[in-house]
Scaffold this motif. Sequence first.
Motif, PDB file in Angstrom:
ATOM      1  N   SER A  90       0.954  -1.150  -0.144  1.00 34.17           N
ATOM      2  CA  SER A  90       0.156  -0.100  -0.049  1.00 34.17           C
ATOM      3  C   SER A  90       0.905   1.422   0.124  1.00 34.17           C
ATOM      4  CB  SER A  90      -0.950  -0.154   1.377  1.00 34.17           C
ATOM      5  OG  SER A  90       0.088  -0.035   2.272  1.00 34.17           O
ATOM      6  N   PRO A  91       1.383   1.440  -1.333  1.00 37.47           N
ATOM      7  CA  PRO A  91       2.285   2.673  -1.260  1.00 37.47           C
ATOM      8  C   PRO A  91       1.868   3.930  -0.688  1.00 37.47           C
ATOM      9  CG  PRO A  91       2.445   1.357  -3.564  1.00 37.47           C
ATOM     10  CD  PRO A  91       1.291   1.009  -2.547  1.00 37.47           C
ATOM     11  N   ILE A  92       2.591   4.787  -0.128  1.00 40.56           N
ATOM     12  CA  ILE A  92       2.024   5.893   0.683  1.00 40.56           C
ATOM     13  C   ILE A  92       2.904   7.045   0.532  1.00 40.56           C
ATOM     14  CG2 ILE A  92       2.528   4.688   2.790  1.00 40.56           C
ATOM     15  CD1 ILE A  92       0.516   6.593   3.959  1.00 40.56           C
ATOM     16  N   MET A  93       2.605   8.155   0.269  1.00 37.26           N
ATOM     17  CA  MET A  93       3.552   9.445   0.413  1.00 37.26           C
ATOM     18  C   MET A  93       3.319  10.149   1.337  1.00 37.26           C
ATOM     19  SD  MET A  93       6.022  10.027  -1.882  1.00 37.26           S
ATOM     20  CE  MET A  93       6.396  11.218  -3.358  1.00 37.26           C
ATOM     21  N   PHE A  94       4.161  10.511   2.428  1.00 35.86           N
ATOM     22  CA  PHE A  94       3.941  11.400   3.492  1.00 35.86           C
ATOM     23  C   PHE A  94       4.990  12.421   4.065  1.00 35.86           C
ATOM     24  CE2 PHE A  94       5.998   9.290   6.866  1.00 35.86           C
ATOM     25  CZ  PHE A  94       6.488   8.108   6.374  1.00 35.86           C
ATOM     26  N   ARG A  95       4.548  13.213   4.857  1.00 43.45           N
ATOM     27  CA  ARG A  95       5.674  14.111   5.170  1.00 43.45           C
ATOM     28  C   ARG A  95       5.900  13.885   6.983  1.00 43.45           C
ATOM     29  NH1 ARG A  95       5.329  20.209   2.851  1.00 43.45           N
ATOM     30  NH2 ARG A  95       6.299  18.742   1.163  1.00 43.45           N
ATOM     31  N   PRO A 117      15.067  -0.529   4.559  1.00 42.92           N
ATOM     32  CA  PRO A 117      14.137  -0.781   3.432  1.00 42.92           C
ATOM     33  C   PRO A 117      12.445  -0.390   3.895  1.00 42.92           C
ATOM     34  CG  PRO A 117      15.874  -2.396   3.666  1.00 42.92           C
ATOM     35  CD  PRO A 117      15.864  -1.597   4.806  1.00 42.92           C
ATOM     36  N   GLY A 118      11.903  -0.198   2.753  1.00 40.93           N
ATOM     37  CA  GLY A 118      10.424   0.082   3.111  1.00 40.93           C
ATOM     38  C   GLY A 118      10.313   1.537   3.262  1.00 40.93           C
ATOM     39  N   THR A 119      11.257   2.251   3.489  1.00 43.76           N
ATOM     40  CA  THR A 119      10.854   3.771   3.310  1.00 43.76           C
ATOM     41  C   THR A 119      12.116   4.558   2.656  1.00 43.76           C
ATOM     42  OG1 THR A 119      11.980   3.855   5.512  1.00 43.76           O
ATOM     43  CG2 THR A 119       9.717   4.115   5.459  1.00 43.76           C
ATOM     44  N   VAL A 120      11.655   5.682   1.846  1.00 46.00           N
ATOM     45  CA  VAL A 120      12.880   6.144   1.114  1.00 46.00           C
ATOM     46  C   VAL A 120      12.384   7.491   1.135  1.00 46.00           C
ATOM     47  CG1 VAL A 120      13.411   6.841  -1.302  1.00 46.00           C
ATOM     48  CG2 VAL A 120      13.262   4.369  -0.481  1.00 46.00           C
ATOM     49  N   HIS A 132       8.499   8.284   1.104  1.00 43.45           N
ATOM     50  CA  HIS A 132       7.648   7.070   0.434  1.00 43.45           C
ATOM     51  C   HIS A 132       7.730   5.950   0.914  1.00 43.45           C
ATOM     52  CE1 HIS A 132       6.749   4.170  -2.694  1.00 43.45           C
ATOM     53  NE2 HIS A 132       5.877   5.370  -3.456  1.00 43.45           N
ATOM     54  N   ALA A 133       6.824   5.465   1.429  1.00 39.21           N
ATOM     55  CA  ALA A 133       6.800   4.114   2.210  1.00 39.21           C
ATOM     56  C   ALA A 133       6.085   2.789   1.263  1.00 39.21           C
ATOM     57  CB  ALA A 133       6.085   4.422   3.578  1.00 39.21           C
ATOM     58  N   LEU A 134       6.538   1.763   1.622  1.00 35.14           N
ATOM     59  CA  LEU A 134       6.064   0.833   1.122  1.00 35.14           C
ATOM     60  C   LEU A 134       4.650   0.095   1.436  1.00 35.14           C
ATOM     61  CD1 LEU A 134       6.571  -1.071  -1.595  1.00 35.14           C
ATOM     62  CD2 LEU A 134       8.099  -2.494  -0.041  1.00 35.14           C
ATOM     63  N   ILE A 136       1.689   0.903   4.963  1.00 35.42           N
ATOM     64  CA  ILE A 136       1.290   1.535   6.072  1.00 35.42           C
ATOM     65  C   ILE A 136       2.086   1.393   7.356  1.00 35.42           C
ATOM     66  CG2 ILE A 136      -0.580   2.227   7.530  1.00 35.42           C
ATOM     67  CD1 ILE A 136      -1.325   3.142   4.761  1.00 35.42           C
ATOM     68  N   ASP A 140       3.896   4.067   9.430  1.00 36.18           N
ATOM     69  CA  ASP A 140       3.806   4.487  10.948  1.00 36.18           C
ATOM     70  C   ASP A 140       5.226   4.439  11.763  1.00 36.18           C
ATOM     71  OD1 ASP A 140       1.245   4.785  10.603  1.00 36.18           O
ATOM     72  OD2 ASP A 140       0.571   2.957  11.025  1.00 36.18           O
TER      73      ASP A 140
ATOM     74  N   HIS C  36      12.482   0.124  -2.815  1.00 36.80           N
ATOM     75  CA  HIS C  36      12.657  -0.423  -1.489  1.00 36.80           C
ATOM     76  C   HIS C  36      13.176  -1.926  -1.684  1.00 36.80           C
ATOM     77  CE1 HIS C  36      10.065   2.570  -0.277  1.00 36.80           C
ATOM     78  NE2 HIS C  36       9.198   2.473  -0.748  1.00 36.80           N
ATOM     79  N   ASP C  98      -1.395   4.726  -2.859  1.00 35.21           N
ATOM     80  CA  ASP C  98      -2.791   4.605  -2.301  1.00 35.21           C
ATOM     81  C   ASP C  98      -3.392   6.259  -1.883  1.00 35.21           C
ATOM     82  OD1 ASP C  98      -2.724   2.045  -3.170  1.00 35.21           O
ATOM     83  OD2 ASP C  98      -2.964   1.258  -0.975  1.00 35.21           O
ATOM     84  N   GLU C  99      -2.424   6.718  -0.974  1.00 30.41           N
ATOM     85  CA  GLU C  99      -2.943   7.992  -0.564  1.00 30.41           C
ATOM     86  C   GLU C  99      -1.709   9.016  -0.318  1.00 30.41           C
ATOM     87  OE1 GLU C  99      -3.920   8.220   3.381  1.00 30.41           O
ATOM     88  OE2 GLU C  99      -3.510   5.946   3.738  1.00 30.41           O
TER      89      GLU C  99
END
Lengths: 158, 95, 114
Positions: A90-95, A117-120, A132-134, A136, A140, C36, C98-99
């Motif tokens: 569930s790729p997600i982009m966050f700040r 791995p899992g977060t870039v 950018h995370a692979l 949720i 988190d 990743h 996804d979001e």
Amino acid sequence: MLRKLGLALTLFAFWLLLSGIYEPLLLSLGVVSSLFVAGIAHRMDVVDHEGFPIHIGPKGITYWPWLIWEIIKANIDVALIIIKPDLEISPIMFRAEASQKTEVGQVIYANSITLTPGTVTVGVNEGTVDVHALTIGAADEVISGRMDRRACQMEGDS
Amino acid sequence: MFIAASAAIIVAMALTLIRAILGPTIYDRILAVNLFGTKALLLIAIMGFLTERPEFLDIALVYALINFIATIAIMKFFRFSHLGHPHEEDNLGDL
Amino acid sequence: MFIDILSWILIVIGGTFSIISAVGILRLPDVYTRMHAAGIGDTLALGALCGGMILQAGWTIVTIKLLLILLFMFFASPTTTHALAKAAIAGGLKPLIDEDRREDGLAKSEGENP
């Protein structure tokens, strides 16, 4: 000045480790070349708290093993996601917050996020990083701010 | 032991090459080639152990450096279309 | 003998994770998620294989060189990944997500595209 001397000593130690031949001629060549490189670095004005961050050395001793353990855990998570037949991503982009005071600290934090791995880290702004995370779950982990606090601790007050 | 490791690495290299050939965008190809370089560096180091010639590790070290510089240079080229000074409007400096 | 077993374990782990990262590169859908998978190959696969080789080499100059390779890759791999992600964003390649929890989304990054 202490920093420049430290750079020259580090370069000479590097020379000793790489060459493996300890004869007077080669040793003196090593001294000359490491002093030469330190001189060039002095002229280029790159030997400062950013180019040669020697002051964070002792504090890094507790940070590195912790980071390696985090990397191993994250590696296993991502590997399990990849080998499962149905890709549960569930790729997600966050700040996320980056509360380090100096630029060196922010770079350490951003690099630690990328190494796990899992977060870039995609971008670094003033006080925040775009990640950018692979999954949720991996996102988190960054939002919870554990790594942020550890990076702050390592940075200290320089 | 090292033969098993080199076999695993060669399999991984082949799979990475498939992505480098398929890769829809240029960035996929760069990523695949970068990972291929990392695997090649490991293969060189393992070859050093198999043939019992420790000099191979120096080559592996240099290969790591070249791999890094090449990836950064290709990326910079594709972002700014030249390798010289950074873009005028880009205050971030180098990539 | 004990060291041999330990280095076998490390090398098997390293080989497995190398193949997993290559499979991940093939299976994952877009370039940002593939990063990743590449991260696995750059951290644990490299670390475990170098660890196995270090155990075989013992206390010689070979160990120091392997440690130098590890240290260098530890700094180089996130730099490469970050530069690649930034170049891909600046190149206008939208991530498959996804979001998007960033306040201003991707609009700002695309504006930088020369």
